[in-house]
Design a protein around this motif. Sequence first.
Motif, short mmCIF file in Angstrom:
data_model
loop_
_atom_site.label_atom_id
_atom_site.label_comp_id
_atom_site.label_asym_id
_atom_site.label_seq_id
_atom_site.Cartn_x
_atom_site.Cartn_y
_atom_site.Cartn_z
N ARG A 87 0.82 -1.21 0.00
CA ARG A 87 0.00 0.00 0.00
C ARG A 87 0.85 1.25 0.00
O ARG A 87 0.34 2.33 -0.21
CB ARG A 87 -0.85 0.06 1.28
N LYS A 121 -4.11 2.68 -1.89
CA LYS A 121 -4.65 1.66 -2.79
C LYS A 121 -3.77 0.41 -2.72
O LYS A 121 -2.55 0.49 -2.64
CB LYS A 121 -4.70 2.18 -4.21
N VAL A 163 -1.95 -2.99 -4.03
CA VAL A 163 -1.34 -3.53 -5.24
C VAL A 163 -0.74 -4.89 -4.90
O VAL A 163 -0.10 -5.05 -3.86
CB VAL A 163 -0.23 -2.59 -5.76
N THR A 164 -0.96 -5.86 -5.76
CA THR A 164 -0.34 -7.17 -5.61
C THR A 164 0.96 -7.17 -6.39
O THR A 164 0.98 -6.81 -7.57
CB THR A 164 -1.26 -8.28 -6.14
N CYS A 223 -6.61 -12.04 -14.03
CA CYS A 223 -7.23 -11.28 -12.94
C CYS A 223 -8.24 -10.27 -13.47
O CYS A 223 -9.09 -9.79 -12.72
CB CYS A 223 -6.17 -10.56 -12.11
N VAL A 241 -7.61 -7.20 -14.57
CA VAL A 241 -7.29 -5.85 -14.11
C VAL A 241 -6.05 -5.34 -14.81
O VAL A 241 -5.39 -6.07 -15.55
CB VAL A 241 -7.06 -5.80 -12.58
N GLN A 287 -3.06 -4.40 -10.11
CA GLN A 287 -3.89 -3.48 -9.35
C GLN A 287 -4.95 -4.24 -8.58
O GLN A 287 -5.71 -5.00 -9.16
CB GLN A 287 -4.55 -2.48 -10.29
N GLY A 288 -4.96 -4.04 -7.27
CA GLY A 288 -5.98 -4.66 -6.42
C GLY A 288 -5.42 -5.78 -5.58
O GLY A 288 -4.27 -6.19 -5.70
N ASP A 289 -6.29 -6.31 -4.71
CA ASP A 289 -5.92 -7.39 -3.80
C ASP A 289 -6.22 -8.74 -4.47
O ASP A 289 -7.30 -9.30 -4.31
CB ASP A 289 -6.69 -7.24 -2.49
N PHE A 290 -5.26 -9.25 -5.21
CA PHE A 290 -5.40 -10.53 -5.90
C PHE A 290 -4.31 -11.50 -5.47
O PHE A 290 -3.87 -12.35 -6.25
CB PHE A 290 -5.33 -10.32 -7.42
#
Length: 115
Positions: free
Chosen positions: A46, A52, A54-55, A78, A80, A92-95
């Motif tokens: 983060r 935001k 990020v994975t 994913c 994204v 981008q995002g919680d993956f």
Amino acid sequence: MAKQKKQQYEGIVYSTDSSFSYEENLESEQDTLPNKQQKLKVLLDRKSRKGKVVTIVEGFIGKDADFQNLAKLLKQKCGVGGSAKDGEILIQGDFKQKVFDILSAEGYGVKQVGG
């Protein structure tokens, strides 16, 4: 033209040795390791991203084309956006779990880092 020449010999100021020849350190790309020998780390971050999530996938050893193909595969699976640079793939995002599962299914050696 002068700028390119300057960057080419960066770090050498002057040499009085008549037999001196400048040795360039050309980085050659490493061959891509097989999937089972790769030791990839998957983590969330983060920091410096305005909160935001990020994975991040890091630890890939191999050619840049293979690195970019892996990043493209992860982004498509994913659904994204993201980027791949400096040896890190940013999704981008919680993956975290989904990326871990995808890489495991592809046969990569994967480890989750962090909570």
